[in-house]
Design a protein around this motif. Structure first.
Motif, PDB file in Angstrom:
ATOM      1  N   UNK A   1       0.841  -1.186   0.000  1.00 25.90           N
ATOM      2  CA  UNK A   1       0.000   0.000   0.000  1.00 25.90           C
ATOM      3  C   UNK A   1       0.879   1.240   0.000  1.00 25.90           C
ATOM      4  N   UNK A   2       0.515   2.201  -0.851  1.00 24.36           N
ATOM      5  CA  UNK A   2       1.310   3.402  -1.032  1.00 24.36           C
ATOM      6  C   UNK A   2       0.882   4.483  -0.039  1.00 24.36           C
ATOM      7  N   UNK A   3       1.866   5.143   0.584  1.00 21.94           N
ATOM      8  CA  UNK A   3       1.613   6.270   1.475  1.00 21.94           C
ATOM      9  C   UNK A   3       2.070   7.528   0.747  1.00 21.94           C
ATOM     10  N   UNK A   4       1.139   8.409   0.440  1.00 20.81           N
ATOM     11  CA  UNK A   4       1.437   9.584  -0.374  1.00 20.81           C
ATOM     12  C   UNK A   4       1.338  10.861   0.458  1.00 20.81           C
ATOM     13  N   UNK A   5       1.614  11.992  -0.192  1.00 20.74           N
ATOM     14  CA  UNK A   5       1.536  13.280   0.499  1.00 20.74           C
ATOM     15  C   UNK A   5       0.111  13.609   0.932  1.00 20.74           C
ATOM     16  N   UNK A   6      -0.880  13.003   0.284  1.00 23.39           N
ATOM     17  CA  UNK A   6      -2.282  13.282   0.614  1.00 23.39           C
ATOM     18  C   UNK A   6      -2.888  12.238   1.555  1.00 23.39           C
ATOM     19  N   UNK A   7      -2.122  11.212   1.942  1.00 23.27           N
ATOM     20  CA  UNK A   7      -2.652  10.173   2.830  1.00 23.27           C
ATOM     21  C   UNK A   7      -2.986  10.760   4.195  1.00 23.27           C
ATOM     22  N   UNK A   8      -4.170  10.482   4.683  1.00 24.85           N
ATOM     23  CA  UNK A   8      -4.587  10.938   6.016  1.00 24.85           C
ATOM     24  C   UNK A   8      -5.838  10.155   6.418  1.00 24.85           C
ATOM     25  N   UNK A   9      -5.638   9.027   7.126  1.00 29.13           N
ATOM     26  CA  UNK A   9      -6.763   8.154   7.462  1.00 29.13           C
ATOM     27  C   UNK A   9      -6.600   7.563   8.861  1.00 29.13           C
ATOM     28  N   UNK A  10      -7.731   7.168   9.434  1.00 31.10           N
ATOM     29  CA  UNK A  10      -7.772   6.517  10.738  1.00 31.10           C
ATOM     30  C   UNK A  10      -8.864   5.472  10.701  1.00 31.10           C
ATOM     31  N   UNK A  11      -8.571   4.255  11.199  1.00 33.15           N
ATOM     32  CA  UNK A  11      -9.587   3.207  11.184  1.00 33.15           C
ATOM     33  C   UNK A  11      -9.203   2.074  12.120  1.00 33.15           C
ATOM     34  N   UNK A  12     -10.175   1.157  12.308  1.00 31.59           N
ATOM     35  CA  UNK A  12      -9.940  -0.062  13.077  1.00 31.59           C
ATOM     36  C   UNK A  12      -9.769  -1.229  12.117  1.00 31.59           C
ATOM     37  N   UNK A  13      -8.736  -2.026  12.320  1.00 31.75           N
ATOM     38  CA  UNK A  13      -8.533  -3.190  11.460  1.00 31.75           C
ATOM     39  C   UNK A  13      -9.396  -4.348  11.947  1.00 31.75           C
ATOM     40  N   UNK A  14      -9.490  -5.384  11.130  1.00 27.98           N
ATOM     41  CA  UNK A  14     -10.275  -6.552  11.497  1.00 27.98           C
ATOM     42  C   UNK A  14      -9.702  -7.248  12.724  1.00 27.98           C
ATOM     43  N   UNK A  15      -8.414  -7.036  13.005  1.00 27.85           N
ATOM     44  CA  UNK A  15      -7.791  -7.656  14.169  1.00 27.85           C
ATOM     45  C   UNK A  15      -8.051  -6.864  15.448  1.00 27.85           C
ATOM     46  N   UNK A  16      -8.475  -5.610  15.306  1.00 27.95           N
ATOM     47  CA  UNK A  16      -8.713  -4.776  16.474  1.00 27.95           C
ATOM     48  C   UNK A  16      -7.601  -3.800  16.743  1.00 27.95           C
TER      49      UNK A  16
END
Length: 408
Positions: free
Chosen positions: A154-169
């Protein structure tokens, strides 16, 4: 809750009387809570302050329940969880976690009202995958990449900005320069394998699930599993990284770098392991680390010391270190003291993501003392060489040729 009970942050956030007291501006039942505070321990006073800050933060959201959306609820909760989840670096500490159910119950009651609690729980409990938040990519050496299980990149770019919960917790927070992992209280056992690639010319900050901070220099790779139950916390580093390790005496932190192993309980240190340098070098800033090689040799170094193991030797060389020079890259600087141009070339290649070529052999022994700042571009540095040392240059694609006179 009686005065004799121990007050924790979680208990306070689920205490309706405490919530009412804070929301009233400390007017309702103020005498009661002031009496409570008089008998608190130092730890409990800190808990009171933390709980109060969390309540005020939630209140500041000013949610209009008539226009609220599930997406808005999820975003605000994630922000709250991120701000409220701090590493615990005490003796024998457990991994930092956020208590999902506690915050859901509290916020439903105080901010979004009980009538919305079902919507909140269903929204936040939806656990997402990396594919929904990051750009899938083929492997390449130009981008910051995160590799997960099943070899997906997965690419991390200058516009990347996210927050979430993974399936593992795992709670994941990621932007163009940082990625952070925090365990939820219902994280599943086992482990998820990750590998982070940082290309030449860039650096990146990683926070592991135990609270350990890692600053990765350009052209570096780190592999980690984010296990919360293993006897050891293990990472594998190629390139250079500065580690600020979360203390946990029950789970030593181990860095494998080529054939060298660094074991630590909690400390700050820098490891450099670039193939072109021909050595692995560990510089200790604070604490204590043990260096071991494949032949069974090992040594413990102290703050201010540096251990170097050359590729063609088994010996672990210990010397006093210039700590400021070793870790300057973490703050966007490169410090060099009486270094030859030849020894600087590998660092400059990584720093500017180019290839320096010395056309005049006499230039290799030129010595330099000074500081470079990342904010200054390549041309700025080359102009300094030209006007202070008489070294000319020519840039062709990503190659920089250095020579003595412009006729060459």
């Amino acid at each position: 809750m009686s005065k004799s009970e121990k007050y924790t942050v979680n208990e306070l956030l689920n205490n309706d009387e405490f919530i009412t007291w804070i929301n009233s501006g400390k007017e309702i039942n103020d005498r009661y809570w002031k009496e409570i505070k008089k008998d608190l321990s130092a730890e409990e006073k800190i808990n009171f302050s933390k709980a109060e800050q969390i309540i005020k933060k939630i209140r500041s959201l000013n949610v209009d329940k008539a226009n609220v959306s599930p997406e808005f609820i999820q975003e605000q909760y994630i922000r709250l969880l991120e701000a409220s989840s701090k590493p615990q670096n005490e003796e024998g500490s457990t991994p930092r976690v956020f208590k999902l159910n506690t915050f859901l119950k509290y916020a439903a009651a105080v901010v979004l009202l009980i009538s919305l609690s079902g919507v909140i729980y269903n929204t936040i409990s939806t656990k997402n995958s990396f594919s929904e938040h990051l750009l899938v990519s083929e492997f390449n050496s130009d981008d910051i990449l995160l590799q997960v299980s099943k070899n997906k990149f997965y690419k991390i770019t200058d516009s990347t900005n996210n927050k979430w919960l993974t399936s593992r917790g795992e709670f994941v927070s990621i932007d163009s320069g940082n990625i952070s992992f925090i365990a939820s209280d219902d994280i599943s056992e086992g482990e998820e394998m990750y590998k982070l690639y940082v290309p030449a010319g860039k650096k990146f900050h990683l926070t592991l699930i135990d609270g350990t901070e890692v600053e990765l220099n350009s052209n570096s790779t780190i592999a980690f599993n984010n296990s919360t139950i293993s006897n050891q916390r293990n990472v594998n580093l190629t390139g250079e990284g500065f580690f600020d390790v979360a203390h946990n005496e029950n789970r030593p932190f181990v860095v494998q770098s080529s054939d060298v192993t660094v074991e630590v309980l909690g400390t700050e240190f820098n490891i450099s392991n670039y193939a072109n340098d021909g050595y692995v070098r560990a510089t200790l800033v604070d604490g204590s680390i043990k260096i071991a090689n494949t032949t069974g040799g090992n040594k413990v170094i102290k703050p201010g010391e540096q251990a170097t193991i050359y590729d063609d030797e088994d010996k672990i060389n210990i010397q006093q270190a210039d700590v400021q020079e070793a870790v300057a890259w973490t703050s966007g600087r490169m410090i060099f003291r009486n270094e030859t141009l030849e020894s600087l070339i590998p660092k400059m290649n990584r720093w500017f993501d180019v290839e320096f070529v010395i056309l005049d052999k006499n230039l290799k022994d030129y010595r330099f003392t000074g500081t470079l700042k990342k904010e200054n571009d390549l041309t700025h540095y080359l102009q300094i060489l030209k006007y202070t040392e008489g070294i000319s240059y020519k840039i062709e694609n990503k190659q920089v040729k250095l020579f003595v006179n412009e006729d060459q």
